[in-house]
Design a protein around this motif. Structure first.
Motif, short mmCIF file in Angstrom:
data_model
loop_
_atom_site.label_atom_id
_atom_site.label_comp_id
_atom_site.label_asym_id
_atom_site.label_seq_id
_atom_site.Cartn_x
_atom_site.Cartn_y
_atom_site.Cartn_z
N ASN A 14 0.83 -1.22 0.00
CA ASN A 14 0.00 0.00 0.00
C ASN A 14 0.86 1.25 0.00
OD1 ASN A 14 -2.37 -1.47 0.01
ND2 ASN A 14 -2.51 -1.53 2.25
N GLU A 15 1.92 1.23 0.81
CA GLU A 15 2.81 2.39 0.84
C GLU A 15 3.50 2.59 -0.51
OE1 GLU A 15 3.40 4.74 3.18
OE2 GLU A 15 1.69 3.83 4.22
N SER A 22 2.42 1.65 -3.34
CA SER A 22 1.44 2.03 -4.36
C SER A 22 1.21 3.54 -4.38
CB SER A 22 0.11 1.31 -4.08
OG SER A 22 0.27 -0.08 -4.19
N LYS A 23 1.47 4.20 -3.25
CA LYS A 23 1.30 5.67 -3.20
C LYS A 23 2.27 6.37 -4.14
CE LYS A 23 -0.25 5.64 1.62
NZ LYS A 23 0.07 6.05 3.01
N ILE A 24 3.37 5.74 -4.45
CA ILE A 24 4.37 6.33 -5.34
C ILE A 24 3.80 6.47 -6.75
CG2 ILE A 24 6.64 5.96 -6.38
CD1 ILE A 24 7.52 4.62 -3.84
N ASN A 25 2.85 5.56 -7.09
CA ASN A 25 2.30 5.56 -8.44
C ASN A 25 1.78 6.92 -8.85
OD1 ASN A 25 2.83 2.89 -9.00
ND2 ASN A 25 0.87 2.16 -8.21
N THR A 26 1.07 7.56 -7.92
CA THR A 26 0.48 8.87 -8.21
C THR A 26 1.56 9.89 -8.54
OG1 THR A 26 -1.32 8.39 -6.69
CG2 THR A 26 -1.00 10.69 -7.30
N HIS A 27 2.65 9.84 -7.76
CA HIS A 27 3.74 10.82 -7.97
C HIS A 27 4.53 10.50 -9.23
CE1 HIS A 27 2.82 12.50 -4.08
NE2 HIS A 27 2.92 11.28 -3.52
N ILE A 28 4.71 9.21 -9.51
CA ILE A 28 5.40 8.84 -10.76
C ILE A 28 4.57 9.31 -11.96
CG2 ILE A 28 6.11 6.90 -12.21
CD1 ILE A 28 6.81 5.37 -9.70
N GLU A 29 3.27 9.08 -11.84
CA GLU A 29 2.37 9.51 -12.92
C GLU A 29 2.41 11.03 -13.09
OE1 GLU A 29 -2.36 9.04 -14.14
OE2 GLU A 29 -1.54 7.99 -12.41
N SER A 30 2.48 11.72 -11.93
CA SER A 30 2.54 13.19 -11.98
C SER A 30 3.82 13.66 -12.66
CB SER A 30 2.45 13.75 -10.56
OG SER A 30 2.61 15.15 -10.57
N ILE A 31 4.97 13.02 -12.28
CA ILE A 31 6.25 13.41 -12.91
C ILE A 31 6.21 13.10 -14.41
CG2 ILE A 31 8.68 12.78 -13.05
CD1 ILE A 31 8.71 12.51 -10.05
N THR A 32 5.65 11.96 -14.75
CA THR A 32 5.56 11.58 -16.17
C THR A 32 4.72 12.60 -16.94
OG1 THR A 32 5.74 9.23 -15.60
CG2 THR A 32 4.85 9.76 -17.77
N ASN A 33 3.56 12.95 -16.37
CA ASN A 33 2.68 13.94 -17.03
C ASN A 33 3.38 15.30 -17.15
OD1 ASN A 33 0.66 12.05 -17.29
ND2 ASN A 33 -0.36 12.63 -15.38
N ASP A 34 4.03 15.71 -16.04
CA ASP A 34 4.74 16.99 -16.07
C ASP A 34 5.86 16.97 -17.11
OD1 ASP A 34 3.11 17.93 -14.09
OD2 ASP A 34 4.54 17.59 -12.45
#
Length: 572
Positions: free
Chosen positions: A84-85, A87-99
Motif C-alpha cells: 500500500n505504501e 502504491s502511493k508512489i504511483n500517483t507521484h510517478i504519474e505526476s512526474i511523467t505527465n509533467d
C-alpha cells in the motif's frame, strides 16, 4: 474283598486320597502365582510403546504448528502495508511523467517560436533544445521508475504467494499429522481397551481357584479318620481260635463293635470327601466357565484386530498402522513442497532488497535531471527578459517553472517514501529470513521425528504381528496345571464307589457277628451283653476326632472325654 484284605485296601485308599489332596495343595498355590501369558504383557507393552512414540512424534509439531497461522497472517499484513505504501508512489510517478510530457510539449512550442524569431531567437532555441532533452530524459527515467516499481511489486506479490504456499503446506502437514496421530491413538485405544478387558476377565479366575482350596480343609480330618478305621480293623481278633465260651462271646462282641465303628467312620469319611468334592466341583466349574469365556474373548479379539474383513469393513491393527505409514508418506511429500517454497522465499527476499535499491538509484538519477531543468528554466527566463523577439514565450517559461516545481515536490515525497520503504523492507526481509530459517529448522526436526516414528512404527508392527500369531491369555504351564486339576478331580470322583463297597463289606460282617453273638447269648442264657475287653477303651483313647470317640462310646455304652472338634487341625 475279604475282611482280612480290608485294612490294606483302606490304607491304599487313604494314601491315594492323601496323594490327591497333596497334589491339590501343590497345584492350586502354583496356579495362583501365575497372572497371565507373556504375550498379553508383550502386546500391552507394544501398544504402550506405540502410544509413547505417537505422543512424542506429535510433541514438536504441536508446538511448531500452534501459532503458524497467526505468524504468517501477520507477515501478510506487513507485506500488504508495504504494498500500500509503495502504491502511493504511483500517483507521484504519474505526476512526474505527465509533467515531463507537458514540459516536452512546452519545449516543442517554445522551439517553434524561437525558430520564427530567426537569428534573435537562436540563443533561446539552444536553451529550449536542452529543456526538450531533459524532459525526454525525465520521461525515460519516470518510465524506468514505473518498471522498477512494477517489478518490485511483482516480487512482493510472489513472496506473498510463497508465504501462502508455505502456510498451505504447514496446514496440510498439521492436518495429516493430526489425522495420523488420531488414527494411531484410536488404533491403540480400540485394541488396548478390549485387551485390558481380557486381562481383567482372566484375573477373575483366581478368586475361584482360591475358593476351591476350601475343599482342602477336610484333608486332615479325612486322614485322621482313615487312621481310626485302620486302627479299628487292626484290632480284630480271630474268635474261631478261642474255645472258652465267655471269652469267645466277648471276642465276637468286640469284633462286631469294631466293625460298627469302622463302618460309621467310613461313612463320615465318605461324607467329608463328598463335601470336599462338591466344593472342588462347584468352584472348578466357575473356573472352567471363566476359561471358556476368556478363550472366546481371545478368539474374538484375534478376529477383530488381527484379520481384516471386507464384508464388515473391519480393519486389522496392521492395516490401520499401514494407513498411518501412508499418512507419513503424504507428510514427506508436503515436507518437500515446504522446503522448496522456503528456498524460493530466501531468494525472493534477496531480490526484493536488490530491486528496492535499483528503484532508489533511479531516484538518484532523477534528482540531477530536475536540477538541470531548473537551471535551464532560469536561463530561459533571463533570455526572455532581455530579448523582445521572444516575449510571447514568457507564459511557457512560467508554466515550465510550475511543472518543475511540481516534479520536484513529487520527487521529494517519492524519495521520502522509498527511503522509508527500503528501511522497512530491509528489516522485514531480515525478519522473514530469520523466521524462514527457524521454520526450516523446526520442520527438519518434525520430519526427523516422523522418520524415526516411521521406523519405530514398522518395528512395532512386526512385533505385534508376531505376538498375534502366538497370542494366548494364560501361559502354557497354567493350562497344564488346569489339566492336572481336572485329572485329580476325576480320580477323586472315582474313589466314591470304593466307600460303598467297604461299607457293604462291614455291614455283612456286622450282620455275621451279630448272628454269632445272639447264638452264643442264647446258648449261655443271656439277654444282653457288654464287652469285657478293655482294649476297646484303649483303642478309642487314641482317636483324635471327638465325634468318633463319642460314636464309639455309644456303640459300647460308655462316656468319653472331649477331644478335638473336626477341622481343628489342617496340614496345608
Amino acid at each position: 474283598m475279604s475282611l482280612q484284605n480290608l485294612s490294606g485296601e483302606i490304607n491304599r485308599l487313604s494314601e491315594n486320597i492323601e496323594e490327591i489332596f497333596m497334589a491339590f495343595s501343590t497345584e492350586f498355590p502354583k496356579m495362583l502365582t501365575v497372572t497371565h501369558s507373556s504375550s498379553l504383557d508383550e502386546l500391552m507393552s507394544a501398544l504402550s510403546t506405540l502410544r509413547v512414540e505417537n505422543d512424542q512424534s506429535s510433541k514438536t509439531e504441536k508446538t511448531f504448528f500452534a501459532n503458524y497461522l497467526e505468524k504468517y497472517t501477520n507477515m501478510f499484513a506487513e507485506l500488504n502495508d508495504e504494498i500500500n505504501e509503495l502504491s502511493k508512489i504511483n500517483t507521484h510517478i504519474e505526476s512526474i511523467t505527465n509533467d515531463s510530457e507537458e514540459m516536452e510539449l512546452i519545449a516543442l512550442n517554445a522551439m517553434v517560436v524561437s525558430i520564427k524569431s530567426g537569428e534573435k531567437g537562436r540563443a533561446f532555441s539552444c536553451i529550449t533544445e536542452n529543456l526538450q532533452r531533459l524532459s525526454s530524459e525525465m520521461i525515460k527515467l519516470s518510465g524506468k521508475l514505473t518498471n522498477e516499481e512494477t517489478t518490485l511489486l511483482d516480487s512482493i506479490n510472489t513472496l506473498k504467494a510463497l508465504f501462502q504456499q508455505i502456510t498451505d503446506c504447514q496446514q496440510k502437514i498439521a492436518s495429516i499429522s493430526t489425522t495420523q496421530v488420531n488414527r494411531v491413538a484410536e488404533c491403540i485405544s480400540m485394541s488396548a481397551n478390549p485387551l485390558q478387558e481380557i486381562i481383567t476377565l482372566s484375573q477373575s479366575v483366581y478368586p475361584y481357584i482360591q475358593s476351591a482350596m476350601e475343599g482342602l480343609q477336610m484333608q486332615d480330618i479325612i486322614k485322621q479318620a482313615f487312621n481310626h478305621v485302620i486302627m479299628s480293623i487292626n484290632e480284630f481278633v480271630d474268635d474261631e481260635t478261642i474255645l472258652e465260651p465267655s471269652e469267645k462271646l466277648d471276642a465276637i462282641a468286640f469284633n462286631m463293635s469294631l466293625a460298627e465303628l469302622a463302618r460309621d467312620v467310613l461313612r463320615d469319611i465318605g461324607n467329608d470327601l463328598k463335601k470336599s468334592t462338591e466344593i472342588f466341583d462347584e468352584k472348578w466349574q466357575q473356573v472352567k466357565l471363566v476359561l471358556d469365556k476368556t478363550d472366546k474373548e481371545r478368539d474374538n479379539y484375534l478376529a477383530t484386530f488381527f484379520k481384516s474383513d471386507d464384508n464388515t469393513g473391519r480393519i486389522s491393527i496392521a492395516e490401520q498402522l499401514d494407513n498411518t505409514n501412508e499418512d507419513i508418506s503424504a507428510m514427506n511429500a508436503e515436507f518437500a513442497n515446504f522446503q522448496s517454497a522456503q528456498k524460493r522465499v530466501v531468494s525472493i527476499c534477496r531480490g526484493i532488497t536488490d530491486k528496492a535499491r535499483s528503484m532508489y538509484d533511479v531516484f538518484i538519477s532523477l534528482r540531477p535531471v530536475i536540477s538541470r531543468l531548473q537551471h535551464v528554466r532560469i536561463l530561459q527566463e533571463i533570455e526572455v527578459s532581455k530579448n523582445d523577439a521572444i516575449t510571447t514565450v514568457k507564459d511557457f517559461v512560467t508554466d515550465m517553472d510550475k511543472l518543475i516545481l511540481n516534479s520536484t515536490n513529487s520527487l521529494d515525497i517519492m524519495q521520502s517514501t522509498i527511503d522509508l520503504f527500503i528501511e522497512e523492507i530491509g528489516v522485514m526481509v531480515l525478519k522473514f529470513s530469520s523466521t524462514i530459517a527457524e521454520d526450516n529448522s523446526n520442520m527438519a526436526e518434525v520430519k526427523s521425528e516422523k522418520s524415526l516414528f516411521c521406523e519405530s512404527l514398522n518395528s512395532i508392527q512386526e512385533k505385534i504381528s508376531l505376538i498375534m500369531k502366538n497370542f494366548t491369555v494364560y501361559p502354557p504351564e497354567f493350562h497344564f496345571q488346569c489339566q492336572t486339576v481336572n485329572d485329580l478331580l476325576n480320580r477323586l470322583a472315582g474313589i466314591q464307589n470304593s466307600f460303598n463297597d467297604m461299607i457293604s463289606l462291614l455291614d455283612n460282617e456286622i450282620l455275621r457277628f451279630s448272628e454269632k453273638k445272639e447264638n452264643f447269648m442264647k446258648e449261655m442264657g443271656l439277654s444282653n451283653y457288654e464287652i469285657k475287653d478293655d482294649r476297646f477303651k484303649e483303642l478309642i483313647s487314641n482317636f483324635t476326632i471327638t465325634a468318633h470317640k463319642q460314636a464309639a462310646g455309644k456303640i459300647v455304652g460308655f462316656d468319653v472325654e472331649e477331644g478335638f472338634s473336626p477341622g481343628d487341625v489342617t496340614f496345608f
